[in-house]
Design a protein around this motif. Structure first.
Motif, short mmCIF file in Angstrom:
data_model
loop_
_atom_site.label_atom_id
_atom_site.label_comp_id
_atom_site.label_asym_id
_atom_site.label_seq_id
_atom_site.Cartn_x
_atom_site.Cartn_y
_atom_site.Cartn_z
N THR A 239 13.16 4.50 48.12
CA THR A 239 13.88 5.48 49.57
C THR A 239 13.04 4.10 50.91
O THR A 239 12.16 3.94 50.38
CB THR A 239 12.45 6.47 49.95
N PRO A 240 14.61 4.18 51.43
CA PRO A 240 13.75 3.52 52.29
C PRO A 240 13.58 3.92 53.36
O PRO A 240 13.17 4.84 53.71
CB PRO A 240 15.80 3.24 52.99
N THR A 241 12.60 3.07 54.40
CA THR A 241 11.63 3.05 55.37
C THR A 241 12.42 3.01 56.56
O THR A 241 13.27 2.18 56.74
CB THR A 241 10.50 3.15 55.03
N MET A 242 11.39 2.74 57.88
CA MET A 242 11.86 2.68 58.79
C MET A 242 11.60 1.02 59.13
O MET A 242 10.73 0.06 58.40
CB MET A 242 11.16 3.26 60.44
N PRO B 19 8.50 -4.85 56.46
CA PRO B 19 8.27 -5.80 55.43
C PRO B 19 6.29 -5.43 55.24
O PRO B 19 5.51 -5.95 54.51
CB PRO B 19 7.98 -6.81 56.94
N VAL B 20 6.05 -4.62 56.36
CA VAL B 20 4.01 -3.78 55.80
C VAL B 20 4.79 -2.96 54.80
O VAL B 20 4.08 -3.48 53.85
CB VAL B 20 4.02 -2.61 56.76
N ALA B 21 5.59 -1.92 54.29
CA ALA B 21 5.93 -1.08 53.08
C ALA B 21 5.77 -2.21 52.09
O ALA B 21 5.29 -1.69 50.73
CB ALA B 21 6.91 -0.66 53.34
N LEU B 22 7.14 -3.02 51.97
CA LEU B 22 7.01 -4.58 50.94
C LEU B 22 6.23 -4.68 50.45
O LEU B 22 5.41 -4.97 49.49
CB LEU B 22 8.11 -4.76 51.38
N SER B 23 4.77 -5.44 51.24
CA SER B 23 3.52 -5.88 51.09
C SER B 23 2.99 -5.18 50.47
O SER B 23 1.93 -5.94 49.63
CB SER B 23 3.14 -6.88 52.48
N LEU C 22 1.75 2.50 66.18
CA LEU C 22 2.50 1.43 67.02
C LEU C 22 4.14 1.50 66.76
O LEU C 22 5.36 1.28 66.85
CB LEU C 22 2.14 -0.49 65.76
N LEU C 23 4.09 2.86 65.46
CA LEU C 23 5.62 3.01 65.12
C LEU C 23 6.64 3.74 66.24
O LEU C 23 7.69 3.65 66.36
CB LEU C 23 5.56 3.58 63.84
#
Length: 253
Positions: free
Chosen positions: A150-153, A158-162, A200-201
């Motif tokens: 599921t794609p995110t913003m 980069p944070v989600a992938l890490s 931050l988002l």
């Protein structure tokens, strides 16, 4: 919101919560201390706030150790767990809560360094103090947990992938942990009202928080999510070693 852990549930236990001078980590410390656990409060650069939290939870009649440590630095980690060993001897609950990657002025690979490499390094540094019956809890977000499907913003990707890389790397340790009688669970929550990440988002993508709240029907606040983490530290390990908190109808497993 789950029921608070009953007083005395964790009496005689020691819990380490990384990144716990504020936010979700601090409220997790409060929940565990109310249940009787002695706690280790880890911070990177907010010593007065960490000390204030320690004084607060000591009123519950538990011990609190405050340790400043940069989890991305091996020497700092070693020093932290040396202090834990000298004070408490062993660890019953390790909550891997510290994360980041949206801070300004950091190296390009900082998110991966903190959210994957430092999580493994923290577990390795804590391992000699973990024994049969102890538990490791990794805290993540739905946006990271489901990022493969599921794609995110874009701002958070980069944070989600890490963080997903960190979860995957930790999951590879489950067989070795199980051999030692150490349990492992992932706690995944949606965007949490009142966190630095949500703020931050919202700053980089105005309306993101309200849009997600509308889609989900409800977003947990910091105290509610921290209570789920505390429950995850004591309840039976769920299927697939994961405790999913809140709505996931917008995410594909």
């Amino acid at each position: 919101m789950p029921e608070p852990l009953a007083p005395g549930t964790l009496t005689g236990k020691t819990a380490v919560v990384t990144g716990s001078s504020r936010g979700i980590g601090a409220d997790t410390v409060r929940s565990l201390a109310r249940a009787g656990a002695d706690v280790v409060i880890n911070y990177r650069n907010k010593a007065p706030r960490a000390q204030k939290l320690a004084n607060e939870v000591r009123e519950q009649g538990v011990e609190a150790l405050v340790v400043g440590a940069d989890l991305t630095d091996a020497a700092s980690l070693e020093s932290m767990f040396t202090s834990v060993k000298e004070t408490f001897g062993t660890i019953d609950i390790l909550v891997l809560n510290a994360s980041g990657g949206m801070e300004s002025g950091m190296a390009e690979d900082y998110a991966l360094t903190l959210n994957r490499d430092a999580q493994l390094a923290t577990l390795d540094a804590a391992a000699p103090l973990l024994g049969a019956g102890s538990r490791v809890v990794f805290v993540t977000s739905h946006q990271a947990h489901f990022i493969r499907t599921t794609p995110t913003m874009p701002e958070y990707e980069p944070v989600a992938l890490s963080k997903r890389a960190g979860e995957d790397a930790l999951r590879e340790r489950i067989p070795a942990l199980t051999e030692k009688g150490i349990e492992f669970v992932v706690v995944s929550g949606d965007m949490i009202e009142g966190t630095i990440t949500a703020t931050l988002l919202e700053r980089t993508n105005p309306g993101a928080l309200s849009a997600r709240r509308e889609d989900a029907g409800k977003l947990y606040n910091v105290a509610e999510f921290a209570a789920e983490i505390a429950q995850a530290a004591v309840e039976a390990i769920p299927e697939n070693n994961e405790r999913i908190v809140g709505d996931v109808s917008g995410f594909t497993a």
